[in-house]
Design an enzyme around this catalytic site. Structure first.
Site, PDB file in Angstrom:
ATOM      1  N   TYR A  93     -94.042 -14.397  11.120  1.00 45.79           N
ATOM      2  CA  TYR A  93     -92.810 -13.796  10.585  1.00 45.79           C
ATOM      3  C   TYR A  93     -92.017 -13.180  11.740  1.00 45.79           C
ATOM      4  O   TYR A  93     -90.800 -13.378  11.854  1.00 45.79           O
ATOM      5  CB  TYR A  93     -93.176 -12.744   9.543  1.00 45.79           C
ATOM      6  N   LYS A 122     -88.164 -13.968  13.086  1.00 40.24           N
ATOM      7  CA  LYS A 122     -87.113 -12.958  13.222  1.00 40.24           C
ATOM      8  C   LYS A 122     -86.609 -12.872  14.670  1.00 40.24           C
ATOM      9  O   LYS A 122     -85.473 -12.485  14.909  1.00 40.24           O
ATOM     10  CB  LYS A 122     -87.626 -11.604  12.727  1.00 40.24           C
TER      11      LYS A 122
HETATM   12  N1  LIG Z   1     -89.027  -4.733   3.553  1.00 35.67           N
HETATM   13  C1  LIG Z   1     -89.135  -4.519   4.865  1.00 35.67           C
HETATM   14  O1  LIG Z   1     -89.952  -3.689   5.320  1.00 35.67           O
HETATM   15  C2  LIG Z   1     -88.239  -5.262   5.838  1.00 35.67           C
HETATM   16  C3  LIG Z   1     -88.242  -4.837   7.166  1.00 35.67           C
HETATM   17  C4  LIG Z   1     -87.444  -5.515   8.085  1.00 35.67           C
HETATM   18  C5  LIG Z   1     -86.656  -6.568   7.669  1.00 35.67           C
HETATM   19  N2  LIG Z   1     -86.667  -6.956   6.360  1.00 35.67           N
HETATM   20  C6  LIG Z   1     -85.831  -8.099   5.985  1.00 35.67           C
HETATM   21  O2  LIG Z   1     -84.948  -7.725   4.953  1.00 35.67           O
HETATM   22  C7  LIG Z   1     -84.579  -8.883   4.189  1.00 35.67           C
HETATM   23  C8  LIG Z   1     -84.777  -8.582   2.711  1.00 35.67           C
HETATM   24  O3  LIG Z   1     -86.169  -8.373   2.499  1.00 35.67           O
HETATM   25  P1  LIG Z   1     -86.724  -7.421   1.356  1.00 35.67           P
HETATM   26  O4  LIG Z   1     -87.522  -6.377   2.016  1.00 35.67           O
HETATM   27  O5  LIG Z   1     -85.629  -7.039   0.419  1.00 35.67           O
HETATM   28  O6  LIG Z   1     -87.762  -8.421   0.686  1.00 35.67           O
HETATM   29  P2  LIG Z   1     -87.979  -8.911  -0.803  1.00 35.67           P
HETATM   30  O7  LIG Z   1     -87.880  -7.769  -1.748  1.00 35.67           O
HETATM   31  O8  LIG Z   1     -89.222  -9.723  -0.742  1.00 35.67           O
HETATM   32  O9  LIG Z   1     -86.712  -9.851  -1.079  1.00 35.67           O
HETATM   33  C9  LIG Z   1     -86.574 -11.073  -0.412  1.00 35.67           C
HETATM   34  C10 LIG Z   1     -85.348 -11.751  -0.963  1.00 35.67           C
HETATM   35  O10 LIG Z   1     -85.163 -12.995  -0.280  1.00 35.67           O
HETATM   36  C11 LIG Z   1     -85.003 -14.012  -1.276  1.00 35.67           C
HETATM   37  N3  LIG Z   1     -85.382 -15.329  -0.818  1.00 35.67           N
HETATM   38  C12 LIG Z   1     -86.586 -15.763  -0.367  1.00 35.67           C
HETATM   39  N4  LIG Z   1     -86.529 -17.075  -0.068  1.00 35.67           N
HETATM   40  C13 LIG Z   1     -85.256 -17.468  -0.317  1.00 35.67           C
HETATM   41  C14 LIG Z   1     -84.562 -18.685  -0.205  1.00 35.67           C
HETATM   42  N5  LIG Z   1     -85.168 -19.807   0.229  1.00 35.67           N
HETATM   43  N6  LIG Z   1     -83.253 -18.728  -0.551  1.00 35.67           N
HETATM   44  C15 LIG Z   1     -82.628 -17.623  -0.996  1.00 35.67           C
HETATM   45  N7  LIG Z   1     -83.235 -16.435  -1.164  1.00 35.67           N
HETATM   46  C16 LIG Z   1     -84.536 -16.370  -0.812  1.00 35.67           C
HETATM   47  C17 LIG Z   1     -85.857 -13.545  -2.435  1.00 35.67           C
HETATM   48  O11 LIG Z   1     -85.503 -14.253  -3.609  1.00 35.67           O
HETATM   49  P3  LIG Z   1     -86.597 -14.662  -4.749  1.00 35.67           P
HETATM   50  O12 LIG Z   1     -86.671 -13.472  -5.681  1.00 35.67           O
HETATM   51  O13 LIG Z   1     -86.028 -15.874  -5.369  1.00 35.67           O
HETATM   52  O14 LIG Z   1     -87.902 -14.906  -4.047  1.00 35.67           O
HETATM   53  C18 LIG Z   1     -85.470 -12.083  -2.450  1.00 35.67           C
HETATM   54  O15 LIG Z   1     -84.233 -11.892  -3.077  1.00 35.67           O
HETATM   55  C19 LIG Z   1     -85.468 -10.019   4.704  1.00 35.67           C
HETATM   56  O16 LIG Z   1     -84.754 -10.829   5.597  1.00 35.67           O
HETATM   57  C20 LIG Z   1     -86.593  -9.280   5.421  1.00 35.67           C
HETATM   58  O17 LIG Z   1     -87.195 -10.070   6.409  1.00 35.67           O
HETATM   59  C21 LIG Z   1     -87.447  -6.333   5.435  1.00 35.67           C
END
Ligand SMILES: NC(=O)c1ccc[n+]([C@@H]2O[C@H](COP(=O)([O-])OP(=O)(O)OC[C@H]3O[C@@H](n4cnc5c(N)ncnc54)[C@H](OP(=O)(O)O)[C@@H]3O)[C@@H](O)[C@H]2O)c1
Length: 252
Positions: free
Chosen positions: A149, A153
């Site tokens: 992952y 990124k």
């Molecule tokens: N949470 C953390 O600690 C954290 C830290 C740093 C960066 N981030 C980044 O923040 C962003 C949002 O993550 P989050 O924490 O909100 O995670 P999350 O709650 O798991 O949400 C992920 C989102 O991405 C969508 N998704 C996954 N595969 C997809 C695809 N092929 N096409 C379109 N949508 C897709 C999911 O949709 P579905 O419901 O359909 O699966 C969901 O809406 C990500 O890029 C993640 O890497 C998160």
């Protein structure tokens, strides 16, 4: 870098049905966006929010057809949040690691790349606008608890830097966001203090309006960003220590 007002703008968010994407939708509406395209793999999962400025679109970021259709539908978009992402597991020696890493690259790197490819002309036509990539602190320094992952990124971070230069002449501002742990489904197994997606979303919008091109939207990320800026090697050691503690915790 020119600043970008949120009030009165037309925004599009990928992965808008939950987590940070959902929080961004709410923050954009609260801050007075004119129109917000909330996109999701399955629009039926975008629940419980009604607003006349909201347009819900189907968009799987790994599907070229979906991207073309969504870009056609969102021809007035001015600011794009490439937020959709996956984190599919830990380790680099299990039998599924290459498939997992490929999928993470598909969603976290090729998805934003393809979206950018198709949306850049629209942004140019609409005055330049802005692209916001939701990367991760783990994209600046690998967190070996989720090594593949982190690598995806890092690719997104590199793309963000390139886009900043290559889209600059058409007036598009490019913002990279590098969060630490955020309290969403993705970070369910991360045993660290987490910031709420609500607070992260508002911090992102504040930083965009302030014209900060590298955005560290939570306390962990802000500390990490400072350390990375002064000593990338010290930041690498910090992430390695965090990952070692997480690996020990998950093995216990
Ligand atoms: N949470 C953390 O600690 C954290 C830290 C740093 C960066 N981030 C980044 O923040 C962003 C949002 O993550 P989050 O924490 O909100 O995670 P999350 O709650 O798991 O949400 C992920 C989102 O991405 C969508 N998704 C996954 N595969 C997809 C695809 N092929 N096409 C379109 N949508 C897709 C999911 O949709 P579905 O419901 O359909 O699966 C969901 O809406 C990500 O890029 C993640 O890497 C998160």
């Amino acid at each position: 870098m020119k600043t970008q007002n949120i009030e009165g703008t037309v925004a599009l968010v990928t992965g808008a049905n939950r987590g940070i994407g959902r929080a961004l939708i709410e923050a954009l509406l609260t801050r007075g966006a004119k129109k917000v395209y909330a996109t999701a793999r399955d629009p039926k999962t975008f629940l419980g929010l009604r607003d006349e400025r909201l347009v819900i679109l189907q968009l799987d970021v790994t599907s070229a057809d979906d991207i073309r259709t969504a870009v056609d539908a969102a021809s007035d978009v001015e600011i794009v949040f490439s937020n959709a992402g996956v984190q599919l597991g830990t380790g680099i020696m299990d039998s599924s690691v290459v498939d997992r890493a490929r999928r993470e690259m598909e969603v976290n790197y090729f998805g934003p790349l393809q979206l950018l490819q198709h949306l850049a002309p629209t942004l140019a036509k609409n005055g330049g606008g802005a692209v916001v990539t939701i990367g991760s602190a783990a994209g600046l320094t690998n967190v070996p608890f989720f090594p593949t992952y982190s690598a995806s990124k890092a690719a997104l971070h590199s793309l963000t830097q390139a886009a900043r230069v290559l889209l600059g002449p058409q007036g598009t501002s490019v913002f990279g966001v590098y969060p630490g742990p955020v309290d969403t489904d993705m970070a369910r197994d991360v045993a660290m203090p987490k910031t709420s997606p609500h607070d992260v979303a508002f911090a992102i919008l504040d930083a965009i309006e302030a014209g900060q091109e590298d955005i560290f939207p939570d306390p962990f990320a802000a500390d990490f960003g400072q350390q990375f800026g002064s000593s990338p090697k010290a930041a690498e050691r910090q992430m390695a220590a965090i990952a070692a503690a997480m690996l020990a915790g998950s093995a216990a």
